[in-house]
Design an enzyme around this catalytic site. Structure first.
Site, PDB file in Angstrom:
ATOM      1  N   HIS A 298     -23.590  15.075   2.805  1.00  0.00           N
ATOM      2  CA  HIS A 298     -23.439  15.531   1.428  1.00  0.00           C
ATOM      3  C   HIS A 298     -22.375  16.624   1.373  1.00  0.00           C
ATOM      4  O   HIS A 298     -22.373  17.505   2.239  1.00  0.00           O
ATOM      5  CB  HIS A 298     -24.761  16.094   0.908  1.00  0.00           C
TER       6      HIS A 298
ATOM      7  N   ASP B  26      -3.607 -17.305   7.852  1.00  0.00           N
ATOM      8  CA  ASP B  26      -3.358 -17.880   6.528  1.00  0.00           C
ATOM      9  C   ASP B  26      -3.045 -19.373   6.569  1.00  0.00           C
ATOM     10  O   ASP B  26      -3.137 -20.039   5.541  1.00  0.00           O
ATOM     11  CB  ASP B  26      -2.159 -17.176   5.865  1.00  0.00           C
TER      12      ASP B  26
ATOM     13  N   LYS C 139       0.838  -1.214   0.000  1.00  0.00           N
ATOM     14  CA  LYS C 139       0.000   0.000   0.000  1.00  0.00           C
ATOM     15  C   LYS C 139       0.868   1.259   0.000  1.00  0.00           C
ATOM     16  O   LYS C 139       0.494   2.280  -0.588  1.00  0.00           O
ATOM     17  CB  LYS C 139      -0.945   0.004   1.203  1.00  0.00           C
TER      18      LYS C 139
HETATM   19  P1  FAD Z   1       1.732 -13.943   8.445  1.00  0.00           P
HETATM   20  O1  FAD Z   1       1.514 -12.499   8.339  1.00  0.00           O
HETATM   21  O2  FAD Z   1       2.301 -14.670   7.263  1.00  0.00           O
HETATM   22  O3  FAD Z   1       2.670 -14.157   9.708  1.00  0.00           O
HETATM   23  C1  FAD Z   1       3.155 -15.396  10.068  1.00  0.00           C
HETATM   24  C2  FAD Z   1       4.386 -15.198  10.916  1.00  0.00           C
HETATM   25  O4  FAD Z   1       4.756 -16.442  11.486  1.00  0.00           O
HETATM   26  C3  FAD Z   1       5.599 -14.727  10.119  1.00  0.00           C
HETATM   27  O5  FAD Z   1       6.115 -13.584  10.727  1.00  0.00           O
HETATM   28  C4  FAD Z   1       6.581 -15.881  10.195  1.00  0.00           C
HETATM   29  O6  FAD Z   1       7.943 -15.458  10.293  1.00  0.00           O
HETATM   30  C5  FAD Z   1       6.149 -16.545  11.499  1.00  0.00           C
HETATM   31  N1  FAD Z   1       6.490 -17.968  11.580  1.00  0.00           N
HETATM   32  C6  FAD Z   1       6.219 -18.932  10.677  1.00  0.00           C
HETATM   33  N2  FAD Z   1       6.630 -20.134  11.131  1.00  0.00           N
HETATM   34  C7  FAD Z   1       7.174 -19.896  12.342  1.00  0.00           C
HETATM   35  C8  FAD Z   1       7.767 -20.732  13.319  1.00  0.00           C
HETATM   36  N3  FAD Z   1       7.852 -22.054  13.180  1.00  0.00           N
HETATM   37  N4  FAD Z   1       8.241 -20.154  14.451  1.00  0.00           N
HETATM   38  C9  FAD Z   1       8.136 -18.813  14.662  1.00  0.00           C
HETATM   39  N5  FAD Z   1       7.574 -17.984  13.768  1.00  0.00           N
HETATM   40  C10 FAD Z   1       7.097 -18.520  12.631  1.00  0.00           C
HETATM   41  N6  FAD Z   1      -4.127  -8.908   3.255  1.00  0.00           N
HETATM   42  C11 FAD Z   1      -5.032  -7.941   3.499  1.00  0.00           C
HETATM   43  O7  FAD Z   1      -5.957  -8.172   4.291  1.00  0.00           O
HETATM   44  N7  FAD Z   1      -4.957  -6.715   2.882  1.00  0.00           N
HETATM   45  C12 FAD Z   1      -3.983  -6.420   1.998  1.00  0.00           C
HETATM   46  O8  FAD Z   1      -3.931  -5.316   1.472  1.00  0.00           O
HETATM   47  C13 FAD Z   1      -3.007  -7.409   1.718  1.00  0.00           C
HETATM   48  N8  FAD Z   1      -2.006  -7.154   0.858  1.00  0.00           N
HETATM   49  C14 FAD Z   1      -1.045  -8.090   0.649  1.00  0.00           C
HETATM   50  C15 FAD Z   1      -0.021  -7.802  -0.234  1.00  0.00           C
HETATM   51  C16 FAD Z   1       0.980  -8.725  -0.466  1.00  0.00           C
HETATM   52  C17 FAD Z   1       2.094  -8.388  -1.420  1.00  0.00           C
HETATM   53  C18 FAD Z   1       0.960  -9.973   0.225  1.00  0.00           C
HETATM   54  C19 FAD Z   1       2.054 -10.969   0.020  1.00  0.00           C
HETATM   55  C20 FAD Z   1      -0.071 -10.274   1.098  1.00  0.00           C
HETATM   56  C21 FAD Z   1      -1.084  -9.344   1.316  1.00  0.00           C
HETATM   57  N9  FAD Z   1      -2.153  -9.613   2.177  1.00  0.00           N
HETATM   58  C22 FAD Z   1      -3.112  -8.659   2.389  1.00  0.00           C
HETATM   59  C23 FAD Z   1      -2.293 -10.900   2.882  1.00  0.00           C
HETATM   60  C24 FAD Z   1      -1.834 -10.770   4.334  1.00  0.00           C
HETATM   61  O9  FAD Z   1      -0.492 -10.338   4.355  1.00  0.00           O
HETATM   62  C25 FAD Z   1      -1.979 -12.100   5.051  1.00  0.00           C
HETATM   63  O10 FAD Z   1      -3.305 -12.565   4.931  1.00  0.00           O
HETATM   64  C26 FAD Z   1      -1.650 -11.968   6.527  1.00  0.00           C
HETATM   65  O11 FAD Z   1      -0.329 -11.519   6.710  1.00  0.00           O
HETATM   66  C27 FAD Z   1      -1.844 -13.298   7.252  1.00  0.00           C
HETATM   67  O12 FAD Z   1      -1.536 -13.135   8.597  1.00  0.00           O
HETATM   68  P2  FAD Z   1      -0.987 -14.342   9.478  1.00  0.00           P
HETATM   69  O13 FAD Z   1      -0.785 -13.768  10.843  1.00  0.00           O
HETATM   70  O14 FAD Z   1      -1.851 -15.526   9.323  1.00  0.00           O
HETATM   71  O15 FAD Z   1       0.416 -14.750   8.834  1.00  0.00           O
END
Ligand code: FAD
Ligand code: AMP
Length: 474
Positions: A453, A321, A57
């Site tokens: 408005h 995710d 963004k």
């Molecule tokens: P993540 O953000 O992937 O975080 C997981 C974390 O777990 C990471 O920091 C990783 O290092 C850590 N981890 C993994 N395994 C281990 C382990 N064994 N031990 C310790 N740590 C670990 N979503 C939106 O809603 N709006 C948007 O505008 C948007 N834009 C995006 C743009 C891009 C380019 C990308 C790639 C994604 C975008 N997304 C967007 C999607 C969004 O980033 C994800 O849906 C979100 O980050 C998921 O959150 P999460 O906490 O499940 O996982």
């Protein structure tokens, strides 16, 4: 061995929000996170803050300003001569935005007394987790014990064998956030959300962008009318989106990436300076030892959970995710809140039917609830009301007249079933629709609500009026 009420693995928007909510509820919390930032320093925030939502963004905003000055300012009487782009400075601003926000999470952790264990977490029997440190080689492997575990390990870019990522010529979404200049020609595989957003950034900065999409239609999850409008608008802006085009191989000559693809007409080859592989994301369970621990995964590698994010192991939850459902930051965060409250003995509920989606192209695309094609295939009787921004006073004053708001309401009860927007600030406008649907509101409820408005939100008001055939301005 240190014992906590809750150990969270992963500090993206799922994990860090879960950790904060647990701490607010009086639970002792540790959060294990192994992310290293561009400088090799441990960082919180996960994909979203480091290489996802926020940096994309930041670049979309910068490139939008640049395009405005180049193409649209004159219409407002603003002469902007000698407009140029310093890509390195733009990327440096993006990195600063990211680091301010990731440091902000670290200070929220301190405020909430959440212990950040820097390293990769691996599940051990009896709800213990082993931490292998990253970044600081002097720290030893340690083990902690938890009453409850929340897995929030997120996702990583999906790969395809026909286009191997080297983060130089062929990059994934992370690589496409750090180009030091706009490639003259840029290929993108995949016209999903990420492909369209990153394609827009680099097109605005001067790249000739070709997007190759294997499917025959753009954005199949989006309401067809809105997706068709998006397709026409993005093509008109200069994004060369080729549908039904399956990439079958890549090669390189000294200077360029050679892309081979097939469509209805046969086999083709194009050469580009850089190629972005944006073919989706896959759940991340590397390091986690999920299988050895006995966690059930589905055939795509997602951790299997019930409606309240419980895994097959008692006391172990998974969110974001790494589990089923849309890969969106706010979905991950809301699951984090739900699970924290369940652990604390409160009710935990989440309305998966009205998660808002946004695509940050310009105009933006945003929606929540059912599409018209969903309703047709469900056999639900519905009424449609639509309002084009060309008839909105505020949009006209902004010179942002492209796009439409479309409301879908049940034919019998008038309950709002879906709202679909392509237009300026659609990302903000969709919130009103989500609130209305969260309260089981009707199109009439929005129609009877006074909207200020002149605002873009009046287009939502008019679309709701149009459901009953009584819009004022069309
Ligand atoms: P993540 O953000 O992937 O975080 C997981 C974390 O777990 C990471 O920091 C990783 O290092 C850590 N981890 C993994 N395994 C281990 C382990 N064994 N031990 C310790 N740590 C670990 N979503 C939106 O809603 N709006 C948007 O505008 C948007 N834009 C995006 C743009 C891009 C380019 C990308 C790639 C994604 C975008 N997304 C967007 C999607 C969004 O980033 C994800 O849906 C979100 O980050 C998921 O959150 P999460 O906490 O499940 O996982
Ligand atoms: P998303 O999952 O929304 O990020 O979108 C990724 C897109 O990439 C999907 O629409 C896929 O159809 C598309 N895709 C995957 N593999 C290929 C390929 N080999 N050639 C062209 N498009 C592809």
């Amino acid at each position: 061995m240190q014992k906590y009420d809750v150990v969270v693995i992963g500090a993206g928007p799922g994990g860090y929000v879960a950790a904060i909510r647990c701490a607010q509820l009086g639970l002792s919390v540790a959060c294990i996170e192994g992310w290293l930032d561009e400088k090799g320093k441990p960082a919180l925030g996960g994909t979203c803050l480091n290489v996802g939502c926020i940096p994309s963004k930041a670049l979309l905003d910068s490139s939008h300003h640049y395009e405005f000055l180049k193409n649209d300012a004159l219409e407002h009487g603003i002469t902007a001569s000698g407009v140029s782009i310093d890509v390195n400075r733009m990327i440096a601003r993006k990195s600063k935005v990211v680091s301010i926000l990731t440091q902000g999470i670290a200070s929220l952790f301190r405020k909430n007394k959440i212990e950040w264990l820097k390293g990769h977490g691996r599940l051990l029997p009896d709800k213990r987790v082993e931490i292998t440190p990253v970044g600081d080689e002097t720290t030893e492997i340690s083990v902690v014990e938890a009453e409850h575990i929340i897995i929030a390990t997120g996702s990583v870019p999906a790969t395809i064998p026909v286009a191997e990522v080297d983060q130089d010529r062929i990059v994934d979404s992370t690589g496409a956030l750090t180009f030091n200049q706009a490639p003259r020609t840029l290929g993108i595989i995949g016209a999903g959300v990420i492909g369209l957003e990153l394609g827009s950034v680099w097109r605005r900065l001067g790249s000739e962008v070709v997007i190759l999409e294997a499917l025959d239609e753009l954005l199949p999850a989006v309401d067809r009318q809105i997706a068709n409008e998006a397709f026409k608008t993005l093509q008109k802006q200069g994004l060369d989106i080729r549908l039904g085009a399956k990439v079958t191989g890549t090669g390189s000559n000294n200077q360029q990436v050679i892309i081979h693809y097939e469509d209805k007409e046969g086999k083709h080859q194009i050469n580009v300076d850089r190629l972005v592989v944006a073919v989706g994301r896959k759940p991340n369970t590397s390091f986690l030892g999920a299988k050895e621990f006995g966690l059930q995964l589905d055939e795509s590698g997602f951790i299997q959970v019930d409606d309240q994010c419980r895994t097959n192991k008692p006391g172990v939850f998974a969110i974001g995710d790494v589990v089923r459902g849309p890969m969106l930051a706010h979905k991950a965060s809301e699951e984090g809140v739900m699970v924290a409250e369940l652990i604390a003995g409160q009710g935990g509920h989440m309305n998966y039917g009205i998660i808002p989606w946004v695509i940050y192209t310009w105009p933006e695309i945003a929606w929540a609830g059912k599409t018209e094609q969903d309703l047709k295939s469900d056999g639900t009787a519905y009424r449609v009301g639509a309002f084009p921004f060309i008839a909105s006073g505020r949009a006209r004053a902004m010179s942002e007249t492209g796009g439409t708001v479309k409301c879908l309401a049940a034919a019998d009860s008038d309950r709002l079933l879906g709202v679909h927007i392509i237009g300026p600030n659609a990302s903000e406008l969709i919130a009103e629709a989500v609130i209305a649907m969260a309260f089981d509101g009707s199109a009439e409820d929005i129609a009877r609500t006074i909207h200020a408005h002149p605002t873009l939100a009046e287009a939502m008001h008019e679309a709701a009026l149009a459901v009953d055939g009584r819009p004022i301005h069309i």
